[in-house]
Design a protein around this motif. Structure first.
Motif, PDB file in Angstrom:
ATOM      1  N   ARG A 116       0.832  -1.204   0.000  1.00  0.00           N
ATOM      2  CA  ARG A 116       0.000   0.000   0.000  1.00  0.00           C
ATOM      3  C   ARG A 116       0.869   1.258   0.000  1.00  0.00           C
ATOM      4  O   ARG A 116       1.718   1.449   0.869  1.00  0.00           O
ATOM      5  CB  ARG A 116      -0.928  -0.004   1.210  1.00  0.00           C
ATOM      6  CG  ARG A 116      -2.008   1.078   1.156  1.00  0.00           C
ATOM      7  CD  ARG A 116      -3.000   0.901   2.287  1.00  0.00           C
ATOM      8  NE  ARG A 116      -3.706  -0.383   2.197  1.00  0.00           N
ATOM      9  CZ  ARG A 116      -3.639  -1.340   3.108  1.00  0.00           C
ATOM     10  NH1 ARG A 116      -2.905  -1.182   4.199  1.00  0.00           N
ATOM     11  NH2 ARG A 116      -4.307  -2.470   2.939  1.00  0.00           N
TER      12      ARG A 116
ATOM     13  N   ARG B 198       5.795   2.800  -4.371  1.00  0.00           N
ATOM     14  CA  ARG B 198       6.013   3.137  -5.775  1.00  0.00           C
ATOM     15  C   ARG B 198       7.207   2.390  -6.371  1.00  0.00           C
ATOM     16  O   ARG B 198       7.287   2.183  -7.563  1.00  0.00           O
ATOM     17  CB  ARG B 198       6.210   4.653  -5.929  1.00  0.00           C
ATOM     18  CG  ARG B 198       4.941   5.430  -5.652  1.00  0.00           C
ATOM     19  CD  ARG B 198       3.837   5.083  -6.628  1.00  0.00           C
ATOM     20  NE  ARG B 198       2.538   5.661  -6.294  1.00  0.00           N
ATOM     21  CZ  ARG B 198       1.580   5.034  -5.634  1.00  0.00           C
ATOM     22  NH1 ARG B 198       1.762   3.780  -5.241  1.00  0.00           N
ATOM     23  NH2 ARG B 198       0.440   5.615  -5.379  1.00  0.00           N
TER      24      ARG B 198
ATOM     25  N   GLY C 117       1.099  -4.583  -9.161  1.00  0.00           N
ATOM     26  CA  GLY C 117       0.361  -3.865 -10.190  1.00  0.00           C
ATOM     27  C   GLY C 117      -0.944  -3.300  -9.662  1.00  0.00           C
ATOM     28  O   GLY C 117      -1.308  -2.151  -9.959  1.00  0.00           O
ATOM     29  N   GLU C 118      -1.645  -4.089  -8.859  1.00  0.00           N
ATOM     30  CA  GLU C 118      -2.913  -3.629  -8.287  1.00  0.00           C
ATOM     31  C   GLU C 118      -2.705  -2.483  -7.306  1.00  0.00           C
ATOM     32  O   GLU C 118      -3.584  -1.623  -7.151  1.00  0.00           O
ATOM     33  CB  GLU C 118      -3.611  -4.802  -7.590  1.00  0.00           C
ATOM     34  CG  GLU C 118      -4.075  -5.882  -8.556  1.00  0.00           C
ATOM     35  CD  GLU C 118      -4.556  -7.138  -7.849  1.00  0.00           C
ATOM     36  OE1 GLU C 118      -4.417  -7.213  -6.595  1.00  0.00           O
ATOM     37  OE2 GLU C 118      -5.053  -8.049  -8.539  1.00  0.00           O
TER      38      GLU C 118
ATOM     39  N   GLY D  73      -0.398  -0.138  -7.576  1.00  0.00           N
ATOM     40  CA  GLY D  73       0.113   1.056  -8.225  1.00  0.00           C
ATOM     41  C   GLY D  73       1.621   1.212  -8.170  1.00  0.00           C
ATOM     42  O   GLY D  73       2.152   2.308  -8.391  1.00  0.00           O
TER      43      GLY D  73
ATOM     44  N   ARG E 161       5.281   1.331  -9.446  1.00  0.00           N
ATOM     45  CA  ARG E 161       5.780   1.722 -10.767  1.00  0.00           C
ATOM     46  C   ARG E 161       7.006   0.920 -11.202  1.00  0.00           C
ATOM     47  O   ARG E 161       7.149   0.595 -12.367  1.00  0.00           O
ATOM     48  CB  ARG E 161       6.138   3.205 -10.785  1.00  0.00           C
ATOM     49  CG  ARG E 161       4.975   4.153 -10.562  1.00  0.00           C
ATOM     50  CD  ARG E 161       5.317   5.555 -11.058  1.00  0.00           C
ATOM     51  NE  ARG E 161       6.592   6.022 -10.527  1.00  0.00           N
ATOM     52  CZ  ARG E 161       6.739   6.768  -9.436  1.00  0.00           C
ATOM     53  NH1 ARG E 161       5.666   7.142  -8.764  1.00  0.00           N
ATOM     54  NH2 ARG E 161       7.931   7.158  -9.017  1.00  0.00           N
TER      55      ARG E 161
END
Length: 304
Positions: free
Chosen positions: A60, A63, A85-86, A88, A90
């Motif tokens: 959670r 990045r 991926g779920e 977020g 990068r």
């Protein structure tokens, strides 16, 4: 936020120590109480690649992530990348192995590493691959016999490997996690020289100020030692890896550490000097025989 998996492991723990002060860092481990971060604030969380809820919580707000897995033939990488991926994420920096580049390396562990790399490359996430040779720190597997008997035992003791200091691997990982420009790169990481177990024994002896003896393991002794630590298929893969080293497959030296970090890779002597205390026997240690130790698996799941 940067997530470091394998946070108590050989490379993950060094990554934590080298991330810049002030960075938002989360460390994932099955046992968060064991996480140490050398003086700067790190959020330690429990995480298990086979527990989707713990993965989601660990990822959670993340990045960038440093990914280490060791479940040979498992799908931990796929599970992690799906969750990343779920969430977020990068950019994922993945610890792999130099052996993936050797077409003749078809052992179980190397084939698994190749599949993990492919999962990352096709995940849709930005990626960086770190491919180290064997870790110098695997010499710590000799501490018991060096302390008690002044002896090192290994298979193919004259075979040379361009082994690398885990601290150098960690420094490259930190660059990839904190700088731009590393996406889509694959870094093969070695030390500055190819060195054999017999020569490592001589280096250790000189630093300790006492002669050490090298003893060649038979194949059966090596297999037995490995099977005490690993499932039989993994032990056989590590024996295959050792045979490739005997045949010269692990001798090539790369200057990637200097290219990425700006300084040359540490030598085995550098590593041994900084870890010499591990090989010094306590004053009251009895001089008794120790069991044959498995010293082939230079980084257990990275046959190099």
């Amino acid at each position: 936020m940067i997530l470091v998996t394998g946070a108590t492991g050989t490379v993950g723990s060094e990554v934590l120590r080298r991330l810049p002060a002030g960075a938002e860092v989360r460390a994932m481990s099955r046992d968060p109480a064991r996480v140490t971060a050398a003086g700067h604030a790190v959020e330690a969380v429990r995480g298990d690649h086979r527990d989707p809820r713990s993965l989601a919580a660990a990822l959670r707000g993340v990045r960038r992530a440093f990914l280490v897995t060791n479940g040979v033939q498992g799908d931990d990488d796929v599970r992690f990348l799906r969750a990343a991926g779920e969430a977020g994420v990068r950019h994922v920096v993945k610890l792999s192995a130099a052996a993936v580049l050797d077409r003749d390396a078809q052992d179980l562990v190397t084939r698994w590493q190749r599949s993990c790399e492919e999962a990352l490359r096709t995940s849709g996430l930005e990626w960086t691959l770190l491919r180290p040779r064997a870790f110098m720190s695997n010499a710590l597997g000799w501490t018991g016999s060096v302390r008690a008997e002044q002896v090192v035992r290994a298979l193919h003791g004259t075979a040379v490997t361009s082994c690398v200091d885990p601290r150098d691997v960690a420094e490259v990982a930190v660059r990839a996690l904190t700088e731009e420009g590393h996406g889509g790169s694959s870094y093969t990481l070695t030390g500055p020289e190819a060195i054999s177990a017999a020569e490592q024994t001589r280096v250790l002896g000189r630093l300790l100020g006492r002669p050490l003896r090298f003893e060649e393991l038979s194949r059966d002794q090596a297999r037995a030692a490995l099977r005490r630590r690993h499932p039989a298929p993994v032990a056989e893969a590590l024996l295959e890896s050792a045979d490739r080293g005997r045949d010269g497959a692990k001798a090539r030296v790369e200057d990637t550490v200097r290219t990425v970090t700006g300084h040359g890779a540490r030598t085995f002597r550098d590593w041994a000097r900084d870890h010499l205390a591990a090989f010094v026997p306590p004053p009251d240690l009895p001089r008794e025989s120790t069991a044959v130790r498995g010293t082939l698996d230079r980084n257990s799941m990275v046959p190099g």
